[in-house]
Write an enzyme that holds these catalytic residues in place. Sequence first.
Site, PDB file in Angstrom:
ATOM      1  N   SER A   2     -50.170 -27.186  40.663  1.00 52.64           N
ATOM      2  CA  SER A   2     -49.885 -27.315  42.099  1.00 52.64           C
ATOM      3  C   SER A   2     -48.621 -26.597  42.540  1.00 52.64           C
ATOM      4  O   SER A   2     -48.313 -26.592  43.739  1.00 52.64           O
ATOM      5  CB  SER A   2     -49.796 -28.801  42.475  1.00 52.64           C
ATOM      6  OG  SER A   2     -51.054 -29.415  42.324  1.00 52.64           O
ATOM      7  N   GLU A  48       0.798  -1.226   0.000  1.00 51.86           N
ATOM      8  CA  GLU A  48       0.000   0.000   0.000  1.00 51.86           C
ATOM      9  C   GLU A  48       0.831   1.277   0.000  1.00 51.86           C
ATOM     10  O   GLU A  48       0.424   2.280  -0.587  1.00 51.86           O
ATOM     11  CB  GLU A  48      -0.927   0.005   1.232  1.00 51.86           C
ATOM     12  CG  GLU A  48      -1.932  -1.130   1.271  1.00 51.86           C
ATOM     13  CD  GLU A  48      -2.958  -1.027   0.154  1.00 51.86           C
ATOM     14  OE1 GLU A  48      -3.329   0.104  -0.216  1.00 51.86           O
ATOM     15  OE2 GLU A  48      -3.375  -2.087  -0.365  1.00 51.86           O
TER      16      GLU A  48
END
Length: 862
Positions: A476, A86
């Site tokens: 229950s 780059e």
Amino acid sequence: MLSIKNLLKVSLILLILVSIAVYGLYLSMRSELPSVESLKDLHWQTPLQIYSQDSLLISQFGEKKRTPLTLEQVPKQLIDALLATEDDRFYLHFGVDPIGMGRAVLGKLMGQDKGGASTITMQVARNFFLTREVTYTRKIREIFLSFHIENLLTKDEILMLYINKIELGHRAFGFGAAAQVYYGKEIHELNLAQIAVLAGLPKAPSTLNPIRSPKRAKARRSVVLQRMLVSGYISDLEYQTAKNAPITGKKHGAEIELNAPYVAEMAHNEVLKRYGKDKAYTAGYKVFTTVTAKLQTAAEQALINNLLNYDQRHGYRGPIASLRADVSSTTSTSDRAIVPLSTEELTKAFSDATYYQMLVPAIVIAVEDKSVSIQLRNQETATIEWQGLAWARPYINDQKQGPPPKAAKDILKYGDVILVSKMADNNYRLGQLPTASAAIVSLSPNDGAIKAAVGGFSFKQSQFNRVTQAKRQVGSNIKPFIYSAALEHGFTLASLVNDAPINQWDKSSGVVWRPRNSPETYVGLLRVRLALAQSKNVIAVRLLKSIGVRNTIKHLTSFGFDASDLPRNETLALGSASLTPLEVATGFAAFANGGFLVEPYLIERIENSEGEIIYQADPAIACDPCIQNDLAADNVQALDLMSDDNSNHPTTIEGEQKTAPSIEEQPIEIKQANRIISPQNAFLITQALNSAIWGADWSAKHGWQGTGWRARTLKRRDIAGKTGTTNEAKDAWFSGFSRNIVTTSWIGFDDPRHILGQSVYNNNLGKNQTTGKEFGAKSAQPAWIDFMRIALAEAEPTAFQPPVDIVSVRIDKATGKLTTKTDKTSQFEYFRLDKVPTEYVSEDNSSEILSGDQQQQEEELF
């Protein structure tokens, strides 16, 4: 012809004019240029990460995947590759490379793309402040911003901005994230060939990445390696080795270390509410939950195994597809009429088949007498032996199954697409996706910290979290709270209540209401402890009638239940209220912790991207500010009329009372949870719930010592719990606890048209199988037992210690009155000091007790 002197003058004048023009252009643009000062105090947009308490990654949220790196964390080869590819003169230029710029301009004039115009600094300027539009104006702004950046930051700082910011495809921003996305590794774990692939991505990440185009990625890698060789960063041997290496990149997600998607989504939603979407997904928060890997894994496995067991005992619903639907199951696979499966058919079948958890797709390629051969997705073949097939009798409906299979052909045929699971012994078993759903949640009763939560069989199958979102009738499981209210209104564990059918005219409906026990067995007068342990429906109704619906609802809301979820009628005693598993577990926690309402919480702390804690949970603790809850056993007050060699209960001389030692106030300030019931109430209900497991009356038959007796397999006396089943068995529950952990297990169908039903005996499976009607103890409790086996494994037994003002006296089993006998007609019972019975039994009830029968009284007491 101009002389050299004149040429220099003209060049100087042109340079001055160009400089003036550039400076003028800069002045005209300066006000429009963004400030680069923000780069000095940059906060990376990193995703939200959810962790377990033991720092294992559970999930990651956010569109941008980024793992910020420091310069020390970046491999030198990556820096070399970037510079060579780059910007080889990065450390020499002032933000703009005149040589590279000149080469690019010359190439443009000649109609060739020479590249090299953008330096790393210019790319940083573009990535942070500009768009990608191809215009001269944008390029000029890019140059000016580069000057500013070079003036503000060091070269190393600029390079790190580039490394962490650059977009590299597949939502990976920065090279740290790219290493994970393409290779599933940390950046320092990559070899030269892999580094070169990543270094080549900035030019065109969408087309040069190894997932989209391995061929282009390889060509670009060669360019990067060539430039590294020319620049002297690598040797010829390194170049040749990396150039010839295969392209191995493929898509990887975040490296999940603990599978807990329901927990992750719960934490995710809480962070969104706390910080908002934008900040939550970009600020790099690390969220540490209260769950641990050990308990979460145990909960998930317990739920999955229980659902599979339930589903398979109700029958096989058939393959998910059949590639040879016209082939009879009686046709031999060697018959020439059967067209062999093609590669294309197999590939498509596997791509269409969805798999969940350990259930993976397979295709039947041969059917033998007692086995089938299968092909798996990875093209491997395997065999399912008879023990992996024998369960698969036909499913008819929730209540009925077909006859057990006698041969493999009764179950499968050539070309069937099925789901299979690999067992611990590496053998395969035929499977199917359960149609029932389930949830399990566990928390600390001391502060409400959620220790494990699983909201369904598979998050992939359904993201509906039944732990927090499914309000189901509790059956229950409501009774301990009803009985707790009864204790507050004068009842004791020894109070007698009539266990007899109820026939009550309901004016609102115009019919007679007849609540029934399940099973429909009635024994007449029964003590409260036994009634709760045996889950007697009619006694729960009588208790509620005695104390009143309004008083009962008031008491129940103190446990955190919303009054709107509690029916204002007597069906409340039978569990018609609809609650989530988390709400139920939170309610039960009050019995485990001595009477406090704790607030469930999942997030222990949140850290920002710098590791600073920005949120720390501060839960209210279940304790009195000045009084120890865990009183020593020798501080328990007790009354006993006669010593008993068979009893472990503490005794004192009648009338003598020990006083608890004074305890100094603790200097540490602790946020105290709200006390909702007395420690005496919590202890007495816990005793009855302990009897639901370990038995309230050893002279009774095994199954009637308590509905939760199956939990005895844990061999822990320090546990208590309650089953729960609704009408038509649409929901089944088990909630239970030790002193330091409370867990609720639920199972049922999301589709309300289905019931849990029943299963009949399968002759292929032998004696060790579950059959009959489904209810809490059979359908929900097994998951609770499997989880608690792990949760309690390393915890020393911690007895439920009686609090102050609780005494133990010997009572007559049949009447609940005081007795001087020490045989099987008597037992010790706990009472509040002000509720100790004063009357002695006057008649011999030994024959009734020893036979386990009690004559039903004609007169209803309650």
